[in-house]
Design an enzyme around this catalytic site. Structure first.
Site, PDB file in Angstrom:
ATOM      1  N   SER A  42      10.256  26.720  28.667  1.00  0.00           N
ATOM      2  CA  SER A  42      10.453  25.575  28.186  1.00  0.00           C
ATOM      3  C   SER A  42      11.418  24.753  27.505  1.00  0.00           C
ATOM      4  CB  SER A  42       9.525  25.101  27.057  1.00  0.00           C
ATOM      5  OG  SER A  42       9.250  25.838  25.819  1.00  0.00           O
ATOM      6  N   ASP A 339      11.035  19.709  17.896  1.00  0.00           N
ATOM      7  CA  ASP A 339       9.439  20.372  17.662  1.00  0.00           C
ATOM      8  C   ASP A 339       9.156  21.213  16.759  1.00  0.00           C
ATOM      9  OD1 ASP A 339       9.681  21.573  19.663  1.00  0.00           O
ATOM     10  OD2 ASP A 339       8.482  20.769  20.635  1.00  0.00           O
ATOM     11  N   HIS A 342      11.103  23.658  19.838  1.00  0.00           N
ATOM     12  CA  HIS A 342      12.499  23.407  20.373  1.00  0.00           C
ATOM     13  C   HIS A 342      13.396  22.701  19.775  1.00  0.00           C
ATOM     14  CE1 HIS A 342       8.962  23.503  23.056  1.00  0.00           C
ATOM     15  NE2 HIS A 342       9.829  24.023  24.115  1.00  0.00           N
TER      16      HIS A 342
END
Length: 374
Positions: A42, A339, A342
């Protein structure tokens, strides 16, 4: 045939030849800045998970709020703006961001500007990320590159395609974090493995698998690699929140595992450089780079390196991922973390700059600009 007819024929032939040369020039121009082929999780996913039935998605607001290319709409990137892969591609002069492999418009000459195979929740091990139901493991990502590789042969012809892949393409691999966070350290799914397998044994298994994957890319003509190590997992807002730490503390076990893995990864990269003729593997020391930004965040213009800009739960907004009901900071470029997991675009810019132009403290034996021209 009279003289005038001969002249006309000659003129038509002249025009056709020159048009074909012009078209060839266009093709070559299309290739001049090379391509980025991006693999990983991600941290660099550009939207592949949008096309999967998965619990790991970033296709909801306010993700992407600062991503200019989409006018602030979510694209599936797990950050407020560009990923590290986006920034690096831009700086290296590639005309478009590497497109997600699973996107329907990833066809034709688009493939020659780069393709992104990364997937939120994906890891080196195929079992990693099971909690999310669907995700693309490294093995699947390389299966998909094999498809792209054959398409490039059709676009350019076998000889020119091989030359383009070997000399003009950079293979970026950012993977490994989920193998700890969403596999070895996840009690619900991994308790059996953790009882039966020591950290050393797990890390050895991980690196054996990774070695096979990188060698497989080499056999598909990849020659220029950048391989990132695992960052300080114990310092992300999620880990700090669930372990109830203060803002200057990091969780010891995840960081210890990351450092163990990283030491052996560095040896693997050196081994691959020695054993795979013509390949250049560049090692990105992401752990020390991110730890530097977290430790000295004020020096880089941040006001916090512990609180997520977008999230909910606990003092660091670190439990519930970013979504429409999340609290969100207004000073997004002042937060190291977007977040609970990340980095923000502002942090990604700092990381990307070091990868592009930094010295051997963070990227060795050369940086990405040097690798492109090597």
């Amino acid at each position: 045939m009279d003289t005038r007819s001969c002249t006309n024929v000659a003129f038509i032939v002249f025009v056709i030849v020159n048009l074909s040369l012009f078209a060839k020039g266009d093709d070559d121009d299309d290739l001049k800045n090379g391509a980025s082929y991006i693999f990983g999780d991600s941290l660099v996913d550009a939207g592949n998970n949008n096309y999967l039935q998965t619990l790991s998605k970033a296709d909801i607001k306010p993700n992407g709020i600062d991503f200019k290319a989409s006018n602030g709409n979510p694209t599936g990137r797990y950050t407020n703006g560009r990923t590290i892969g986006d920034i690096v591609g831009e700086e290296l002069g590639q005309p478009h961001y590497a497109v997600p492999f699973l996107a329907p418009n990833t066809t034709g000459r688009t493939l020659l500007h780069g393709v992104n195979y990364a997937s939120g929740g994906g890891g080196i091990m195929n079992a990693t990320g099971r909690i999310f139901v669907n995700r693309l493991s490294m093995d699947i990502q390389i299966d998909y590159f094999n498809i792209t590789r054959k398409q490039i042969d059709k676009l350019l012809g076998a000889s020119k395609a091989r030359d383009f892949i070997m000399k003009r393409s950079i293979f970026s691999v950012t993977v490994g974090s989920n193998d700890f966070l969403n596999n070895y350290l996840l009690p619900v799914l991994s308790i059996g493995a953790r009882v039966s397998e020591s950290p050393d044994a797990f890390i050895d298994d991980l690196l054996n698998q990774f070695k096979n994957q990188l060698t497989r890319l080499y056999k598909l003509d990849a020659r220029k690699f950048i391989v990132g190590n695992v960052g300080p997992l114990g310092c992300i807002p999620y880990q700090k929140t669930i372990n109830q730490l203060n803002q200057n503390q990091c969780v010891e076990l995840p960081n210890k595992l990351a450092l163990q893995y990283n030491a052996k990864l560095k040896d693997l990269v050196a081994q691959l450089n020695d054993n795979l003729p013509g390949a250049t593997f560049v090692h990105a020391n992401v752990y020390d780079l991110v730890m530097e930004v977290i430790t000295n965040y004020a020096k880089y213009g941040f006001t916090t390196a512990s609180r997520a800009c977008c999230g909910n739960g606990g003092q660091f907004a670190g439990i519930i991922p970013c979504g429409p009901t999340s609290s969100m900071c207004t000073d997004r470029d002042k937060h190291v973390f977007w977040d609970p997991y990340h980095p923000s675009e502002a942090a990604n810019i700092i990381i990307a700059k070091q990868l592009l132009d930094g010295d051997t403290k963070y990227i060795s034996p050369m940086n990405l600009r040097q690798l492109r021209d090597f």
